[in-house]
Write a protein that holds these residues in place. Structure first.
Motif, PDB file in Angstrom:
ATOM      1  N   LYS A 114     -10.456  -9.055  -2.168  1.00 50.87           N
ATOM      2  CA  LYS A 114      -9.072  -8.613  -2.044  1.00 50.87           C
ATOM      3  C   LYS A 114      -8.541  -8.815  -0.617  1.00 50.87           C
ATOM      4  O   LYS A 114      -7.354  -9.128  -0.430  1.00 50.87           O
ATOM      5  N   ARG A 150      -7.878  -2.572  -9.653  1.00 50.82           N
ATOM      6  CA  ARG A 150      -6.651  -3.371  -9.720  1.00 50.82           C
ATOM      7  C   ARG A 150      -6.945  -4.814  -9.325  1.00 50.82           C
ATOM      8  O   ARG A 150      -7.594  -5.062  -8.300  1.00 50.82           O
ATOM      9  N   PRO A 198       1.775  -7.210  -3.682  1.00 48.41           N
ATOM     10  CA  PRO A 198       2.641  -6.332  -4.486  1.00 48.41           C
ATOM     11  C   PRO A 198       4.012  -6.928  -4.759  1.00 48.41           C
ATOM     12  O   PRO A 198       4.530  -7.733  -3.985  1.00 48.41           O
ATOM     13  N   LYS A 199       4.598  -6.503  -5.875  1.00 49.18           N
ATOM     14  CA  LYS A 199       5.955  -6.894  -6.253  1.00 49.18           C
ATOM     15  C   LYS A 199       6.928  -5.709  -6.235  1.00 49.18           C
ATOM     16  O   LYS A 199       8.136  -5.902  -6.217  1.00 49.18           O
ATOM     17  N   LYS A 200       6.400  -4.492  -6.265  1.00 46.26           N
ATOM     18  CA  LYS A 200       7.253  -3.309  -6.190  1.00 46.26           C
ATOM     19  C   LYS A 200       6.540  -2.267  -5.329  1.00 46.26           C
ATOM     20  O   LYS A 200       5.434  -1.830  -5.655  1.00 46.26           O
ATOM     21  N   LYS A 218       3.607   5.393 -11.124  1.00 48.51           N
ATOM     22  CA  LYS A 218       3.222   4.808 -12.413  1.00 48.51           C
ATOM     23  C   LYS A 218       4.459   4.561 -13.273  1.00 48.51           C
ATOM     24  O   LYS A 218       4.575   3.523 -13.938  1.00 48.51           O
ATOM     25  N   GLU A 241       6.322   1.611 -12.263  1.00 49.23           N
ATOM     26  CA  GLU A 241       5.425   0.451 -12.239  1.00 49.23           C
ATOM     27  C   GLU A 241       5.305  -0.142 -10.845  1.00 49.23           C
ATOM     28  O   GLU A 241       5.288  -1.368 -10.669  1.00 49.23           O
ATOM     29  N   ASP A 250       3.321  -1.264  -7.565  1.00 44.99           N
ATOM     30  CA  ASP A 250       1.967  -1.763  -7.385  1.00 44.99           C
ATOM     31  C   ASP A 250       1.487  -1.637  -5.945  1.00 44.99           C
ATOM     32  O   ASP A 250       0.456  -2.192  -5.567  1.00 44.99           O
ATOM     33  N   MET A 251       2.231  -0.869  -5.138  1.00 44.43           N
ATOM     34  CA  MET A 251       1.765  -0.461  -3.811  1.00 44.43           C
ATOM     35  C   MET A 251       2.559   0.755  -3.372  1.00 44.43           C
ATOM     36  O   MET A 251       3.742   0.900  -3.724  1.00 44.43           O
ATOM     37  N   LEU A 287      -3.739   2.834  -6.942  1.00 43.90           N
ATOM     38  CA  LEU A 287      -2.763   1.886  -6.406  1.00 43.90           C
ATOM     39  C   LEU A 287      -3.089   1.552  -4.953  1.00 43.90           C
ATOM     40  O   LEU A 287      -3.441   2.437  -4.173  1.00 43.90           O
TER      41      LEU A 287
END
Length: 304
Positions: free
Chosen positions: A23, A144, A149-151, A247, A250, A252-253, A283
């Motif tokens: 990662k 994960r 991240p996207k959001k 959550k 949604e 992701d960070m 997360l």
């Protein structure tokens, strides 16, 4: 993004190391990392019998054997050969203090640690590092999949110090094309019934007050492109409530910041941020600390 030039990665000689190395590779270019220090700290550096059985070639003293093991792992997972790396195994009766002292000695900009979900381990070292590190900390979770991240969710209290977190968040959001979502957790104070208002009525008052604080904040610091989500905490723990919201949207960070009331306090997390760290093992979490503000306190800490 050229922000973190030197990173220190904490390894514990478990399966989590494999996950963490893979990662970390994903984040190297994005974070602008130019040098990596891989560090294992233990009270006793004697190589465990199980590792010796699986790696009979490790006949050197404990520190040299462990360093060789880590270097083999880096080669196994194709860690970029162009990256400047140092590998060390350190012994100390208090692993957290030893680890943080090495972060100070190496003057690192970022510490990367793993957080376990199902693998054995308490995670106490990672939690301690997140709370007390003299620099920013990236916590990468066990299960994960690797990826940027996207959001990104930012728990927010609208203090002046939060401006640093928003500035940093807006930079990484723009460069990654990620959505930035500020979230504020508000509560109805005890004794509200003495005002003659219902719980619902007073919760609306608290929400309106929080919205006004946010509007003043974004106008003062020119963060006008952001929209905040306001979450009523009606009894569950603050960390759990914020994780549930992450959550729900949604994310992701999670992006957190140290509290900024004084320079001496900037090394430590605020109570809500610390609760998020304790509650979250699912997360990725980036804890941004303005490095220059923390070093004086950190030096004083080790003189005590």
């Amino acid at each position: 993004m050229k922000h973190f030039y030197k990173a220190m990665i904490g390894l514990d000689l478990t399966e989590m190391d494999d996950i963490l190395i893979k990662k970390t590779i994903v984040y190297l270019d994005f974070l602008g990392i130019e040098k990596c220090y891989f560090v294992h700290v233990a009270k006793d550096l004697a190589v465990p019998d199980e590792i010796l059985r699986n790696h009979p070639e490790l006949l050197a003293p404990g520190d040299e054997s462990i360093e060789a093991l880590i270097k083999n792992k880096l080669r196994e997972f194709d860690f970029p050969a162009s990256m400047d790396i140092e590998v060390s195994a350190e012994e100390g009766s208090h692993p957290l203090d030893t680890f943080l002292r090495w972060a100070k000695i190496k003057d690192v900009d970022l510490i990367i640690m793993g957080r376990k979900e199902e693998l054995a381990g308490t995670g106490s070292l990672a939690k301690g590092v997140a709370t007390k590190a003299p620099c920013s900390v990236l916590l990468l979770q066990e299960k994960r999949p690797p990826g940027l991240p996207k959001k990104i969710m930012i728990p927010s209290d609208f203090s002046d110090h939060t401006d640093l977190i928003y500035d940093f968040g807006e930079r990484i959001s723009k460069e990654m094309g990620a959505e930035l979502v500020p979230v504020h957790l508000y509560e109805v104070p005890q004794g509200y019934s003495k005002t003659g208002k219902t719980f619902e009525e007073f919760s609306e008052i608290m929400k309106k007050n929080a919205q006004d604080d946010f509007n003043r904040f974004i106008q003062k610091f020119n963060h006008n492109g952001l929209t905040c989500r306001f979450i009523l905490n009606d009894g569950e723990g603050q960390g759990k409530a914020l994780l549930e919201e992450a959550k729900l949207i949604e994310a992701d960070m999670i992006l957190l910041g140290s509290r900024g009331r004084t320079k001496s306090a900037a090394i430590l997390l605020g109570s809500v941020a610390e609760k998020v760290v304790l509650a979250n093992n699912i997360l990725p979490m980036l804890i941004f600390k303005k490095k220059g503000e923390t070093m004086g306190f950190f030096e004083a800490l080790f003189k005590v």
